[in-house]
Motif scaffolding. Structure first.
Motif, PDB file in Angstrom:
ATOM      1  N   ALA A 100      14.015 -11.084  13.765  1.00  0.00           N
ATOM      2  CA  ALA A 100      15.292 -11.352  14.443  1.00  0.00           C
ATOM      3  C   ALA A 100      16.334 -11.816  13.429  1.00  0.00           C
ATOM      4  O   ALA A 100      17.481 -11.368  13.428  1.00  0.00           O
ATOM      5  CB  ALA A 100      15.094 -12.418  15.518  1.00  0.00           C
ATOM      6  N   LEU A 101      15.909 -12.711  12.517  1.00  0.00           N
ATOM      7  CA  LEU A 101      16.867 -13.230  11.520  1.00  0.00           C
ATOM      8  C   LEU A 101      17.256 -12.136  10.521  1.00  0.00           C
ATOM      9  O   LEU A 101      18.376 -12.105  10.019  1.00  0.00           O
ATOM     10  CB  LEU A 101      16.245 -14.444  10.805  1.00  0.00           C
ATOM     11  CG  LEU A 101      16.020 -15.658  11.716  1.00  0.00           C
ATOM     12  CD1 LEU A 101      15.066 -16.666  11.085  1.00  0.00           C
ATOM     13  CD2 LEU A 101      17.341 -16.355  12.044  1.00  0.00           C
ATOM     14  N   GLN A 102      16.309 -11.237  10.242  1.00  0.00           N
ATOM     15  CA  GLN A 102      16.556 -10.119   9.310  1.00  0.00           C
ATOM     16  C   GLN A 102      17.690  -9.222   9.838  1.00  0.00           C
ATOM     17  O   GLN A 102      18.436  -8.618   9.058  1.00  0.00           O
ATOM     18  CB  GLN A 102      15.260  -9.302   9.188  1.00  0.00           C
ATOM     19  CG  GLN A 102      15.246  -8.307   8.042  1.00  0.00           C
ATOM     20  CD  GLN A 102      15.009  -8.976   6.694  1.00  0.00           C
ATOM     21  OE1 GLN A 102      14.135  -9.809   6.569  1.00  0.00           O
ATOM     22  NE2 GLN A 102      15.805  -8.624   5.709  1.00  0.00           N
ATOM     23  N   LEU A 103      17.809  -9.134  11.173  1.00  0.00           N
ATOM     24  CA  LEU A 103      18.828  -8.279  11.789  1.00  0.00           C
ATOM     25  C   LEU A 103      20.235  -8.638  11.343  1.00  0.00           C
ATOM     26  O   LEU A 103      21.116  -7.788  11.310  1.00  0.00           O
ATOM     27  CB  LEU A 103      18.757  -8.451  13.305  1.00  0.00           C
ATOM     28  CG  LEU A 103      18.261  -7.263  14.127  1.00  0.00           C
ATOM     29  CD1 LEU A 103      18.129  -7.658  15.571  1.00  0.00           C
ATOM     30  CD2 LEU A 103      19.204  -6.082  13.995  1.00  0.00           C
TER      31      LEU A 103
ATOM     32  N   GLY B  33       2.098 -14.102  16.408  1.00  0.00           N
ATOM     33  CA  GLY B  33       3.154 -13.138  16.059  1.00  0.00           C
ATOM     34  C   GLY B  33       4.538 -13.753  16.113  1.00  0.00           C
ATOM     35  O   GLY B  33       5.546 -13.080  15.902  1.00  0.00           O
ATOM     36  N   SER B  34       4.590 -15.079  16.365  1.00  0.00           N
ATOM     37  CA  SER B  34       5.910 -15.698  16.531  1.00  0.00           C
ATOM     38  C   SER B  34       6.689 -15.765  15.213  1.00  0.00           C
ATOM     39  O   SER B  34       7.886 -15.501  15.174  1.00  0.00           O
ATOM     40  CB  SER B  34       5.723 -17.072  17.176  1.00  0.00           C
ATOM     41  OG  SER B  34       6.191 -18.080  16.379  1.00  0.00           O
ATOM     42  N   CYS B  35       5.996 -16.091  14.119  1.00  0.00           N
ATOM     43  CA  CYS B  35       6.694 -16.175  12.813  1.00  0.00           C
ATOM     44  C   CYS B  35       7.309 -14.816  12.458  1.00  0.00           C
ATOM     45  O   CYS B  35       8.459 -14.726  12.029  1.00  0.00           O
ATOM     46  CB  CYS B  35       5.701 -16.543  11.709  1.00  0.00           C
ATOM     47  SG  CYS B  35       5.475 -18.292  11.559  1.00  0.00           S
ATOM     48  N   GLN B  36       6.503 -13.756  12.648  1.00  0.00           N
ATOM     49  CA  GLN B  36       6.956 -12.411  12.268  1.00  0.00           C
ATOM     50  C   GLN B  36       8.158 -11.995  13.127  1.00  0.00           C
ATOM     51  O   GLN B  36       9.121 -11.421  12.623  1.00  0.00           O
ATOM     52  CB  GLN B  36       5.816 -11.385  12.449  1.00  0.00           C
ATOM     53  CG  GLN B  36       4.592 -11.666  11.581  1.00  0.00           C
ATOM     54  CD  GLN B  36       3.602 -12.678  12.160  1.00  0.00           C
ATOM     55  OE1 GLN B  36       3.969 -13.597  12.865  1.00  0.00           O
ATOM     56  NE2 GLN B  36       2.309 -12.501  11.843  1.00  0.00           N
ATOM     57  N   CYS B  37       8.100 -12.341  14.433  1.00  0.00           N
ATOM     58  CA  CYS B  37       9.183 -11.947  15.338  1.00  0.00           C
ATOM     59  C   CYS B  37      10.471 -12.706  15.005  1.00  0.00           C
ATOM     60  O   CYS B  37      11.558 -12.123  14.984  1.00  0.00           O
ATOM     61  CB  CYS B  37       8.755 -12.219  16.781  1.00  0.00           C
ATOM     62  SG  CYS B  37       9.948 -11.674  17.984  1.00  0.00           S
ATOM     63  N   GLN B  38      10.327 -14.006  14.695  1.00  0.00           N
ATOM     64  CA  GLN B  38      11.517 -14.804  14.329  1.00  0.00           C
ATOM     65  C   GLN B  38      12.144 -14.251  13.050  1.00  0.00           C
ATOM     66  O   GLN B  38      13.362 -14.111  12.946  1.00  0.00           O
ATOM     67  CB  GLN B  38      11.119 -16.278  14.132  1.00  0.00           C
ATOM     68  CG  GLN B  38      10.755 -16.967  15.433  1.00  0.00           C
ATOM     69  CD  GLN B  38      10.328 -18.419  15.230  1.00  0.00           C
ATOM     70  OE1 GLN B  38      10.614 -19.022  14.204  1.00  0.00           O
ATOM     71  NE2 GLN B  38       9.655 -18.983  16.205  1.00  0.00           N
TER      72      GLN B  38
ATOM     73  N   LEU C 241      18.591 -20.535   7.962  1.00  0.00           N
ATOM     74  CA  LEU C 241      19.051 -19.198   8.372  1.00  0.00           C
ATOM     75  C   LEU C 241      19.863 -19.285   9.665  1.00  0.00           C
ATOM     76  O   LEU C 241      20.865 -18.577   9.829  1.00  0.00           O
ATOM     77  CB  LEU C 241      17.854 -18.258   8.561  1.00  0.00           C
ATOM     78  CG  LEU C 241      17.325 -17.663   7.248  1.00  0.00           C
ATOM     79  CD1 LEU C 241      15.905 -17.177   7.400  1.00  0.00           C
ATOM     80  CD2 LEU C 241      18.217 -16.517   6.777  1.00  0.00           C
ATOM     81  N   LEU C 242      19.450 -20.180  10.564  1.00  0.00           N
ATOM     82  CA  LEU C 242      20.234 -20.362  11.796  1.00  0.00           C
ATOM     83  C   LEU C 242      21.607 -20.949  11.457  1.00  0.00           C
ATOM     84  O   LEU C 242      22.613 -20.590  12.066  1.00  0.00           O
ATOM     85  CB  LEU C 242      19.493 -21.293  12.764  1.00  0.00           C
ATOM     86  CG  LEU C 242      18.221 -20.692  13.388  1.00  0.00           C
ATOM     87  CD1 LEU C 242      17.441 -21.754  14.153  1.00  0.00           C
ATOM     88  CD2 LEU C 242      18.556 -19.524  14.303  1.00  0.00           C
ATOM     89  N   ALA C 243      21.625 -21.845  10.456  1.00  0.00           N
ATOM     90  CA  ALA C 243      22.916 -22.420  10.039  1.00  0.00           C
ATOM     91  C   ALA C 243      23.805 -21.330   9.458  1.00  0.00           C
ATOM     92  O   ALA C 243      25.012 -21.290   9.695  1.00  0.00           O
ATOM     93  CB  ALA C 243      22.674 -23.513   9.004  1.00  0.00           C
ATOM     94  N   SER C 244      23.172 -20.416   8.713  1.00  0.00           N
ATOM     95  CA  SER C 244      23.976 -19.353   8.089  1.00  0.00           C
ATOM     96  C   SER C 244      24.475 -18.392   9.170  1.00  0.00           C
ATOM     97  O   SER C 244      25.583 -17.858   9.102  1.00  0.00           O
ATOM     98  CB  SER C 244      23.149 -18.634   7.019  1.00  0.00           C
ATOM     99  OG  SER C 244      22.915 -17.316   7.357  1.00  0.00           O
TER     100      SER C 244
ATOM    101  N   LEU D 211      22.533 -15.383   2.540  1.00  0.00           N
ATOM    102  CA  LEU D 211      21.684 -14.906   3.635  1.00  0.00           C
ATOM    103  C   LEU D 211      20.501 -14.099   3.105  1.00  0.00           C
ATOM    104  O   LEU D 211      19.344 -14.363   3.450  1.00  0.00           O
ATOM    105  CB  LEU D 211      22.540 -14.047   4.580  1.00  0.00           C
ATOM    106  CG  LEU D 211      21.852 -13.529   5.827  1.00  0.00           C
ATOM    107  CD1 LEU D 211      21.444 -14.686   6.718  1.00  0.00           C
ATOM    108  CD2 LEU D 211      22.778 -12.596   6.607  1.00  0.00           C
ATOM    109  N   SER D 212      20.793 -13.161   2.216  1.00  0.00           N
ATOM    110  CA  SER D 212      19.679 -12.314   1.732  1.00  0.00           C
ATOM    111  C   SER D 212      18.716 -13.144   0.882  1.00  0.00           C
ATOM    112  O   SER D 212      17.504 -12.924   0.908  1.00  0.00           O
ATOM    113  CB  SER D 212      20.208 -11.111   0.957  1.00  0.00           C
ATOM    114  OG  SER D 212      21.116 -11.544  -0.022  1.00  0.00           O
TER     115      SER D 212
END
Length: 972
Positions: free
Chosen positions: A777-780, A769-774, A697-700, A728-729
């Motif tokens: 952020a990527l969902q944005l 909560g780190s997985c959910q927050c990451q 996802l970071l690559a995308s 991405l989706s």
């Protein structure tokens, strides 16, 4: 390269200095020397290639490749140029070009045996089996030597092994290979053992066991001489495959008469007996039982046979062999499994084990021999058994401490074996806290007493009494797990450090120290411990996980990078090395090894650890460098990372971890089970999937660059955008599904044995909560893509949605940071306590902040052009240019302000912790209750933990400071 044969050609003399410079690693001088030579002799191709090698080794790969291709297009046929190009292409990891080189050479010099064999080996490097088969036959036609013919046959077998279609292998490749060998057999041209081995391998793969048996038992089988009992072993395997149990039984019993200590034939002997009983087999009335001789088809005969072997051993004056005694226990175990009453004919297992201990108790293998048969004892016999064994241990008089010690190493080994067996029977675990503490005192006393036997030992040798020390550490761990008293771990670390000071090469001490330090959250001392283990070759795959699991999660980023490199270097060199092994196997006719080498290569390529290390190394590089050293886009490009491609073989993943690397004497109910292994692999795979998807996802994110798109082709551009957004989706929905699976796993709260596989970072990543927050952020990025398409005028609702997401990210980050707060190390009542979970949460915060900041940077890149175009429109409409900012722009400015505050908070917390930990006066710890030498080892362990925590805080703080700098670039 220096060994260049006798110098005849004047060119050899001219090239000699360049070879010497290259051999000595002086690449710059080699390049200069080559340039000088090329000025005088422009057509000296080899000088050009040697210059290219120099350029390649000084990091100028592109120049080197261009030069090499200039020479290669001329299709040289001189030996010097060809060999130099081969070396260069191998260093460039382009073995396929070597094949092209020799293809051209063979066309020009069609009768050269040397070039043909080089071509064959070049194909072997790239695994072109069909071309190898053709090259082998071409060679055989020029020079009719057997090895060349069989190279071709083996290449057919390799085509069969690598064929996707099993039917094709069985109907075409293998039958053709069989016919080719049969032709040589008929012409009586079979010369070497390797050729017979290959024939056997073909028949075996075709399932022609009867024909294979005829070959092994016929005149060709006489050539099988390199391995002991090679023919017998192969016959036994074929009998088992053909289910010819009478022959199997007779052969095993014949071989056991020859060598009653050869354990591999006892299981075959017993298996065949029970198969014969199940089939109600009875011998023919006349003639031999079977071609191999007499068959023992009743339990009574087998019992008699085993008892006779034991009588033979008892009557010997020399030392008895263990095989027959163990065979008796194995037979009791098997008879009991089947519920046969005949087990009583062999005697009482307790008496037999006591007898075994009497004969072999002074051998270190006694514990491993007996441990597998302890289940034959009933629980109420356990104490009696240990007491009986203790009686057979010759100890001296009781000393002041109340312990009696052995007088020599044999008595020491017997006493140690009794301690190990009582632990394996669960007697140690059954003791109460005081009982365990008394046991530790006894074990330590025995350990220190035993050191006198190893006074003259070399540094690299282990002390005779090391296992007492290890066992004492195990009991300390039991107490720690039972009572939660961390003081027990400090004492355990102390006793292991003491052990290591006397026995510097003891791998078990190092492994257990490594594990304990990691559990206490200290990674710094682990790096040296792991290096001193000197892990070789495949061990980087089997025990590398001990290092890579904890490095990053405990905040030692530099060490994490180094430990990933350890493993990756091995995996990458394995690719290259395997082809060399295969070539050597062809040269020396070790054909049966070739499929093994290829299986090893596949096993390593599909290794879970390899996939983990690749993924973690790339994520680590991004956390440390992206947007600090290089931009995220450049970092992703430098790693050749692609959002579309997933290079992890999920369906064929191999768990090569050695989960039994720790010596353990735990009873069966505390051992690692197959279910634990399955659960661990599942957990590791899910965590790897989360990390791999995050990386893609970071690559995308980096790939959706926002340079103004070329207007040449609207349609192509639309397709491109559509394609990127669908990737991405797709990745986001996969991540959400994986997080659901991860939650289900985390809810189970699986507990593995302490010496089993370490838990992954999965549960703490979810609870912090780190997985959910990451993921949020990527969902944005999806909403930002929409905004980019719609623009700022028509998108108030979308902008509000994005702003809410910004606010939610800040809240989530604040929550993660709150979960880090607390003292990582504290001292209460003169005792030191560690809180590694707080450190893990801090690292999750650092990782999550990095991802949120990349998302913010991505957002800024999208908003800048949108804001500029909006201002231009407003100017055209001659409106007041100072109208209110779009909602999303205000929201974004709030986000950057909040991120700045969060980082300041985190840095203040880290600074506070550093001050607090530095101020901890370890000298004031109450260690007076321990003897001075013990206290000094404990203190040393505490110092290491303190220093490691400071190092982790420093690295986390440094990274956050660099990240705080990047916020300045987020202005729109």
């Amino acid at each position: 390269m220096a060994a260049r044969g006798h110098v005849q050609d004047p060119n050899d003399r001219r090239l000699r200095p360049i070879y010497d410079y290259l051999d000595n690693g002086n690449n710059k001088m080699a390049i200069q020397q080559a340039d000088k030579l090329l000025k005088k002799h422009k057509d000296l191709h080899c000088a050009k290639v040697l210059k290219a090698i120099g350029l390649q080794r000084t990091g100028k790969q592109d120049e080197a490749f261009t030069l090499a291709q200039e020479v290669a297009t001329l299709e040289p046929t001189d030996d010097n140029s060809l060999q130099a190009l081969t070396i260069l292409y191998r260093e460039m990891h382009r073995p396929e070009l070597v094949a092209k080189l020799y293809e051209a050479a063979v066309k020009k010099v069609p009768l050269s045996e040397e070039y043909h064999s080089h071509l064959f080996m070049a194909y072997a490097r790239v695994g072109e089996y069909k071309k190898m088969q053709q090259a082998g036959m071409a060679l055989y036609k020029i020079v009719p030597k057997n090895p060349y013919y069989f190279w071709s046959v083996m290449s057919l077998v390799m085509q069969a092994i690598s064929a996707q279609d099993e039917k094709l292998a069985q109907t075409m490749f293998l039958p053709l290979a069989e016919r080719m060998v049969e032709k040589m057999v008929k012409e009586e041209k079979i010369e070497a053992e390797a050729e017979v081995q290959l024939y056997f391998m073909i028949l075996e793969r075709l399932g022609k066991c009867v024909e294979a048996l005829d070959v092994i038992r016929g005149p060709l089988g006489e050539k099988l001489t390199s391995e002991l009992q090679s023919r017998e072993n192969k016959c036994m395997m074929l009998y088992q495959r053909l289910q010819r149990w009478p022959e199997c039984n007779a052969l095993a019993h014949k071989l056991l008469l020859k060598n009653p200590d050869d354990w591999q034939f006892y299981p075959s002997y017993f298996d065949s007996l029970f198969h014969l009983i199940d089939q109600s087999w009875s011998p023919p009335e006349e003639g031999e039982h079977c071609p191999e001789g007499a068959v023992h088809h009743t339990v009574a005969e087998v019992v008699r046979f085993v008892e006779e072997r034991i009588k033979g051993e008892d009557g010997k004056e020399s030392r008895s062999l263990r095989g027959p005694y163990l065979a008796r226990l194995e037979l009791i175990h098997r008879l009991r499994e089947r519920g046969c009453p005949e087990e009583s004919m062999l005697g009482d297992p307790l008496e037999l084990m006591v007898q075994f201990f009497g004969k072999f108790g002074d051998k270190p293998c006694c514990i491993t021999d007996l441990k597998i048969y302890l289940h034959l004892l009933s629980p109420d016999q356990h104490v009696q058994f240990v007491n009986r064994l203790s009686e057979a241990v010759p100890l001296g008089e009781r000393g002041e401490e109340g312990f009696a010690f052995p007088d020599d190493t044999k008595a020491l080994q017997r006493h140690l074996c009794v301690c190990q067996l009582s632990r394996a029977l669960g007697l140690h675990h059954a003791l109460d806290v005081d009982g365990k503490l008394r046991l530790i005192v006894e074990l330590k006393a025995h350990y220190r007493h035993g050191l006198k036997f190893g006074k003259n030992a070399l540094k690299t040798e282990l002390q005779f009494s090391d296992m007492y020390c290890l066992m004492a550490a195990h009991v300390y761990i039991d107490l720690w797990k039972e009572t939660g008293d961390e003081n027990m771990v400090w004492q355990g670390l102390g006793v292991l450090q003491e052990g290591l000071s006397h026995s510097a090469s003891n791998a078990q001490f190092k492994l257990l120290l490594l594990l304990l330090y990691c559990h206490l959250g200290a990674f710094e001392p682990v790096v040296d411990l792991y290096s001193s283990l000197d892990a070789k070759h495949v061990q980087h795959d089997t025990i590398g996980f001990l290092l890579t699991r904890y490095a990053e999660s405990l905040g030692q980023f530099a060490a994490a990078s180094q430990s990933c490199n350890f493993s990756l270097r091995f995996f990458h060199s394995n690719q290259k090395d395997t082809s060399e092994y295969i070539i050597q196997a062809y040269k020396y006719g070790a054909f049966e090894k070739i499929p093994e080498f290829i299986a090893l290569r596949n096993r390593l390529n599909q290794s879970l650890h390899f996939a983990q290390v690749r993924t973690e190394r790339m994520l680590l590089d991004l956390f440390l460098e992206a947007d600090i050293v290089l931009s995220l886009e450049e970092s992703v490009k430098a790693m050749s990372l692609s959002a579309e491609e997933d290079d992890i073989p999920w369906d064929n993943m191999r768990d090569n971890r050695d989960l039994t690397v720790f010596t353990s004497w735990d009873p069966k109910d505390r051992e690692l089970t197959a279910e634990h292994r399955r659960q661990s692999l599942e957990e590791e795979s899910v965590w790897l999937r989360i990390r791999s998807l995050t990386l893609r996802l970071l690559a995308s994110l980096a790939g959706s660059g926002h340079a103004p798109s070329q207007q040449n082709s609207e349609i192509a551009n639309e397709n491109g955008v559509g394609d990127k957004s669908s990737i991405l989706s797709g990745l986001l929905s996969q991540l959400n599904q994986t997080l659901q699976t991860a939650n289900q796993i985390a809810e189970k709260r699986i507990q593995y044995p302490f010496l089993g596989p370490p838990s992954t970072r999965l549960a703490p990543a979810l609870s912090s909560g780190s997985c959910q927050c990451q993921a949020a952020a990527l969902q944005l990025s999806v909403h930002l893509q929409e905004l980019e398409t719609v623009g700022l005028d028509e998108s108030t609702e979308l902008q509000t949605q994005i702003c809410n997401a910004f606010k939610s990210l800040v809240v989530q980050l604040q929550e993660i940071l709150n979960k880090c707060k607390g003292d990582l190390l504290d001292m209460k009542e003169g005792k030191l306590k560690t809180w590694p979970s707080l450190l893990e949460n801090l690292i999750f915060f650092v990782e999550t902040v990095c991802i949120v900041l990349w998302m913010a940077s991505h957002c800024a890149k999208i908003l800048r052009p949108l804001k500029t175009s909006l201002q231009k429109k407003k100017k055209k409409k001659k409106k007041d240019a100072n109208t209110a900012q779009p909602v999303v722009v205000c929201g974004f400015q709030e986000l950057t302000g909040s991120l700045q505050d969060l980082l300041t908070q985190a840095l203040e917390y880290i600074k506070g912790q550093e001050t607090g930990i530095t101020a901890l006066k370890l000298a004031s710890l109450s260690l007076d209750e321990y003897p001075q030498d013990e206290a000094s080892f404990m203190k040393a362990a505490m110092d290491k933990v303190q220093s490691s925590y400071l190092r982790s805080l420093q690295e986390a703080g440094d990274l956050l400071k660099k990240r705080a700098e990047t916020i300045k670039n987020l202005k729109i």
